[in-house]
Design a protein around this motif. Sequence first.
Motif, PDB file in Angstrom:
ATOM      1  N   LEU A   1       0.812  -1.218   0.000  1.00  0.00           N
ATOM      2  CA  LEU A   1       0.000   0.000   0.000  1.00  0.00           C
ATOM      3  C   LEU A   1       0.848   1.271   0.000  1.00  0.00           C
ATOM      4  N   LEU A   2       1.958   1.235   0.733  1.00  0.00           N
ATOM      5  CA  LEU A   2       2.806   2.414   0.923  1.00  0.00           C
ATOM      6  C   LEU A   2       4.267   2.028   0.683  1.00  0.00           C
TER       7      LEU A   2
ATOM      8  N   SER B   1      15.531   8.142   6.360  1.00  0.00           N
ATOM      9  CA  SER B   1      15.889   7.039   5.471  1.00  0.00           C
ATOM     10  C   SER B   1      15.074   7.111   4.175  1.00  0.00           C
ATOM     11  N   PRO B   2      15.567   6.495   3.091  1.00  0.00           N
ATOM     12  CA  PRO B   2      14.833   6.526   1.819  1.00  0.00           C
ATOM     13  C   PRO B   2      13.396   6.018   1.976  1.00  0.00           C
ATOM     14  N   GLY B   3      12.444   6.759   1.439  1.00  0.00           N
ATOM     15  CA  GLY B   3      11.036   6.382   1.530  1.00  0.00           C
ATOM     16  C   GLY B   3      10.394   6.659   2.870  1.00  0.00           C
ATOM     17  N   HIS B   4      11.088   7.405   3.732  1.00  0.00           N
ATOM     18  CA  HIS B   4      10.600   7.670   5.093  1.00  0.00           C
ATOM     19  C   HIS B   4       9.244   8.385   5.103  1.00  0.00           C
ATOM     20  N   GLY B   5       8.914   9.095   4.038  1.00  0.00           N
ATOM     21  CA  GLY B   5       7.617   9.772   3.986  1.00  0.00           C
ATOM     22  C   GLY B   5       6.454   8.828   4.203  1.00  0.00           C
TER      23      GLY B   5
ATOM     24  N   ARG C   1       8.481   8.537  -3.926  1.00  0.00           N
ATOM     25  CA  ARG C   1       7.256   9.235  -4.316  1.00  0.00           C
ATOM     26  C   ARG C   1       6.748  10.229  -3.255  1.00  0.00           C
ATOM     27  N   TRP C   2       7.240  10.103  -2.024  1.00  0.00           N
ATOM     28  CA  TRP C   2       6.701  10.867  -0.906  1.00  0.00           C
ATOM     29  C   TRP C   2       7.289  12.264  -0.832  1.00  0.00           C
ATOM     30  N   GLN C   3       6.450  13.250  -0.568  1.00  0.00           N
ATOM     31  CA  GLN C   3       6.900  14.635  -0.448  1.00  0.00           C
ATOM     32  C   GLN C   3       7.682  14.870   0.833  1.00  0.00           C
ATOM     33  N   HIS C   4       7.341  14.149   1.864  1.00  0.00           N
ATOM     34  CA  HIS C   4       8.068  14.228   3.139  1.00  0.00           C
ATOM     35  C   HIS C   4       9.360  13.427   2.950  1.00  0.00           C
TER      36      HIS C   4
END
Length: 141
Positions: free
Chosen positions: A73-74, A86-90, A79-82
């Motif tokens: 799902l995530l 770590s990578p993908g922490h958004g 892709r995350w703005q936050h």
Amino acid sequence: MPHAFTTSVLHITTGASETVTDLTHDCEEFLDRAAAARDGLLNIFVPHATAGIAILETGSGSDDDLLAALHVLLPADERWQHRHGSPGHGRDHVIPALVAPHATLPVIGGRLELGTWQSVCLVDTNISNTNRNVRLSFFGQ
């Protein structure tokens, strides 16, 4: 006479990997002290922007299945703005919208009322913050 409201904080270290940590025993120990055989409600709250509380079966693979489902799902990608940490922490900041940071459960006669296979779990996907606080609060009469 026991207090109508009692609260305590658990200090949990989750480690360097995504985890589902079973807190059921900690909740039961807290109720042994706080509920004194009374009826009421137990609230479990994690005051962190990247963790949640789930009620699920553990030990049979469901905890790993939950983490796998959250990855589908995530995804932990760019892709995350936050974007700090770590990578993908958004994605970690979106998880509490799906796995709420709280749960309120019935307590009957001082005992947590869970189904046969249900456990109270801390869900933490943020590998950058391994120290978590979980507040347990009992309200009863």
